[in-house]
Enzyme design. Structure first.
Site, PDB file in Angstrom:
ATOM      1  N   CYS A  19      15.002  72.702  16.058  1.00 43.81           N
ATOM      2  CA  CYS A  19      16.206  73.064  16.016  1.00 43.81           C
ATOM      3  C   CYS A  19      16.239  74.177  16.518  1.00 43.81           C
ATOM      4  CB  CYS A  19      16.841  73.441  14.415  1.00 43.81           C
ATOM      5  SG  CYS A  19      16.448  72.310  13.323  1.00 43.81           S
TER       6      CYS A  19
ATOM      7  N   ARG B 161      -0.437  70.683  -4.354  1.00 48.21           N
ATOM      8  CA  ARG B 161       0.190  72.047  -5.110  1.00 48.21           C
ATOM      9  C   ARG B 161       0.250  70.987  -6.324  1.00 48.21           C
ATOM     10  NH1 ARG B 161       4.298  73.719  -2.251  1.00 48.21           N
ATOM     11  NH2 ARG B 161       5.897  72.853  -3.840  1.00 48.21           N
TER      12      ARG B 161
ATOM     13  N   VAL C 182      -1.953  58.202  15.758  1.00 43.33           N
ATOM     14  CA  VAL C 182      -2.001  56.905  14.028  1.00 43.33           C
ATOM     15  C   VAL C 182      -1.376  55.647  15.661  1.00 43.33           C
ATOM     16  CG1 VAL C 182      -1.647  55.880  12.354  1.00 43.33           C
ATOM     17  CG2 VAL C 182      -2.363  57.799  12.490  1.00 43.33           C
TER      18      VAL C 182
END
Lengths: 454, 454
Positions: free
Chosen positions: B47, B25, B84
């Site tokens: 959560c 942004r 990765v």
């Protein structure tokens, strides 16, 4: 020790009795405490009256935190139905009249004025008609309830769009009465910024309260001595019962007659220890006393039970040798209008500018819980900050269940003069049943912080 | 400008994607951002998993804040199902393997490690039996739900008494399964003081969860490859389904292999700007990273979504030329075990002493609303302060609806290093539907203040 001091308390509600109880607990037999209360109740929650009238609280007894008898058992000599008619400050004496009209005089070493406030009654035609009430004391509440029962009103009108007005409108709706709220200001709750007040207006209408803004009451029509309508500039609004909630003013006649200073309306001016006149041993606390606003620095009159209790404790401690400050107020307030929770603290957008701040505001829309959790309801937070110092200046919250109590997070941030960055990054609680991962006040702080970047 | 930097993000959940979105942004086309996520979801609320398993949230899609496609539309090149496998920090390159096993290498100018945490799996006999689950990822949640549906278990056992354990126990109760919680510590919620943890124990039992404390799991019995009991020192507890919630550890293997420092368990050590290795342009945030506790000053590992999001924003801003600190944590936490709300912040009584404070504590009993207002439920507040400085050090709250969110008032007081007197006198909101006239945290502050008087 040995020299037993006499304390006279004028007024047996929150502030006076908190002061008396605190002082008695600390000083024991070293203090004789006499409290004069002209009414028939002590230490009650006036804030609870709308819920009693609305039928949510069954009895006025539920609103009494401590009865005269309970105070007496703690060693406070409470005299009910006794009005203090005069303070002779130079002679350290009060004159009183009991419910039989018998007068007497009482000397004091220390005098506590806790005379409270009284509802403002405008001098309007027809205001003495039957069916027009206030909702300030338990006796007022009883009269409203009796009237509801006896006259079975179809139309209620509440005059005034403040907390009491909103809560009484809610009470009438609960009791199944068609209710109109009329208010002088452009939105209900003039302590909110107009954009937030506009949302309160919509919420009230959604919950079935008719709202007429910019409509000061001009008088009351009556039929056979009983109110039949509230007259405004535009219309006569049918009213079988009316409650006036257009504010209160400090009851400070005894104080001014004794030469004490009043300000912020007619509230008794006290120092931070609640001393009104240290040389003449006069103290004051609660709804009759002024305090200072920590945000604007101004002398203000904020008659609320929470301040009355705290000021009473401060007074009672200082009277017995402690040295404690009442540190002022933020004008934090909270209420519920049917299904909508409303809260504010600190300065509004205009108030911040008036107080000399370089104010910026944002309003964000979010939910009371994680958006996906059942029961999440819309809420909005308006947050005001200072462009130069980045200090948080105030907040206004409106929304569903769980929205409003978040005001305390901002109140605590104001109390410690925190910045929007402090508020944005503080480690606040998060779990889906309680909050989104950025707490609503932090969503607002984040949005405001990005606006304050120069 | 002109020199387009490439940022590689390892991990597509809260911290990594908050960092990526913030940086994108701010920097727009100046940054190329590639995010590798080995799983099949981005930016989801771990959560929320217990509430999905418990049937309160209908779909895992509800828990996804932003999908890969939504990130791509914002210009972030999200590669799903790609792991990765190695970081060559000296060569500024990552090696990755996609879901087809195809390997490739990618250079970077800046590397963000947001590899999260993984549930701790003890090396116990029988732990590989069918029916034993964790509840860390959406895929874990789906497996628990599928198992509930397919095996219709009569007895569930949750191993571990922390937040995840409590919430999963609640989920099973909601699903109508007989549930036992076993925990190594003497009370559930070992992050609470034992007296408060004891109340959690009672609350769980009231809500129908059997609780066995001081009962570490020693192994798992099975029948035909499927779990049939959890073995403790005292007993074998019948279990048709088991969830392990005994904590998580930072997933920091890539970091240690690249020579980065880890601490507080195995969490990646970062500075206050979220830089793990400034010279080699490596950053870290979220559940894989350590932070500091503002109360104790210690390096800690507090893997929570709220910190992950904030750290991600801090990282994304610093990566793009801003200079912002993540200011640490207070270990604020909140949860709900069936009908009981639980929250904590700051230091417990023992933790305060361990950190060198002269700690004093009080516990007060009150109600969530004015005692007379309908729906008022019991709540208690334990407040800890320092005798010498009068600073507030921590709080633990347990009670009915509306109790727990009051922890944020204390959290904000801790954040600004307020005293118990500040907390006692702060202008907090009061109205009967929300609070007693002294807010519960102020009742506690008042009681604590009076104990701190020398």
């Amino acid at each position: 020790m040995g020299t037993r001091r006499r304390v006279v308390v004028v007024g047996g509600d929150a502030a006076g009795m908190a002061a008396a109880a605190t002082a008695k607990r600390r000083a024991g037999d070293d203090l004789e405490i006499i409290a004069f209360e002209r009414g028939s109740w002590t230490s009650y929650s006036a804030c609870g009256i709308p819920y009693w009238v609305g039928g949510e609280v069954p009895s006025p007894d539920d609103l009494v935190a401590r009865t005269p008898e309970e105070h007496r058992r703690r060693g406070i000599d409470v005299r009910m139905g006794v009005e203090v008619t005069h303070v002779d400050a130079d002679d350290a004496t009060v004159r009183v009249r009991d419910s039989d009209g018998v007068e007497s005089s009482h000397g004091y070493d220390e005098l506590i004025l806790a005379t409270g406030a009284e509802p403002y009654l405008p001098d309007l035609p027809g205001i003495d008609s039957a069916g027009i009430h206030t909702a300030h004391t338990l006796d007022d509440g009883q009269r409203v309830l009796d009237d509801l029962l006896e006259s079975s009103p179809r139309h209620a009108v509440v005059v005034g769009g403040g907390y009491v007005g909103l809560e009484m409108a809610e009470s009438f709706v609960h009791q199944g009465v068609e209710t109109t709220l009329v208010t002088r200001s452009g939105t209900p709750m003039s302590s909110l910024d107009p954009d937030v007040g506009g949302r309160v207006h919509e919420a009230l209408e959604r919950d079935g309260v008719r709202v007429r803004v910019s409509s000061p009451a001009r008088g009351f029509a009556s039929t056979g001595g009983r109110v039949s309508a509230v007259e405004t500039d535009d219309a006569a609004i049918p009213a079988d019962i009316v409650v006036l909630g257009i504010g209160v003013r400090a009851r400070s006649g005894l104080a001014t007659a004794a030469g004490l200073e009043v300000g912020a309306g007619d509230a008794i001016v006290v120092d931070s220890r609640q001393r009104a006149d240290p040389e003449r041993h006069i103290w004051a606390a609660g709804d009759c006393a002024a305090t200072h606003d920590r945000m604007s620095g101004r002398l203000v009159h904020v008659p609320l039970g929470t301040h009355a209790n705290k000021q009473g404790v401060v007074l009672g401690r200082n009277l017995t040798g402690d040295d404690v400050e009442f540190p002022g107020v933020l004008a934090t307030a909270i209420t519920k209008a049917c299904s909508t929770e409303i809260a504010r603290t600190g300065l509004g957008e205009q108030g911040a500018a008036d107080a000399g701040f370089d104010a910026e505001a944002v309003t964000i829309e979010t939910t009371t819980r994680s958006g996906y959790y059942p029961g999440a309801e819309p809420m909005s937070v308006k947050l005001i900050g200072d462009r130069t110092t980045r200090r948080v200046l105030g907040a206004q919250i409106i929304g569903g269940t769980g929205a409003a109590m978040r005001i305390d997070t901002v109140a605590m941030a104001l109390w410690s003069e925190s910045t929007v960055d402090d508020l944005m990054f503080a480690d606040l609680a998060y779990a889906p049943p309680f909050s989104s991962v950025w707490d609503p006040v932090q969503v607002a702080a984040r949005a405001l912080a990005s606006r304050l970047v120069s």
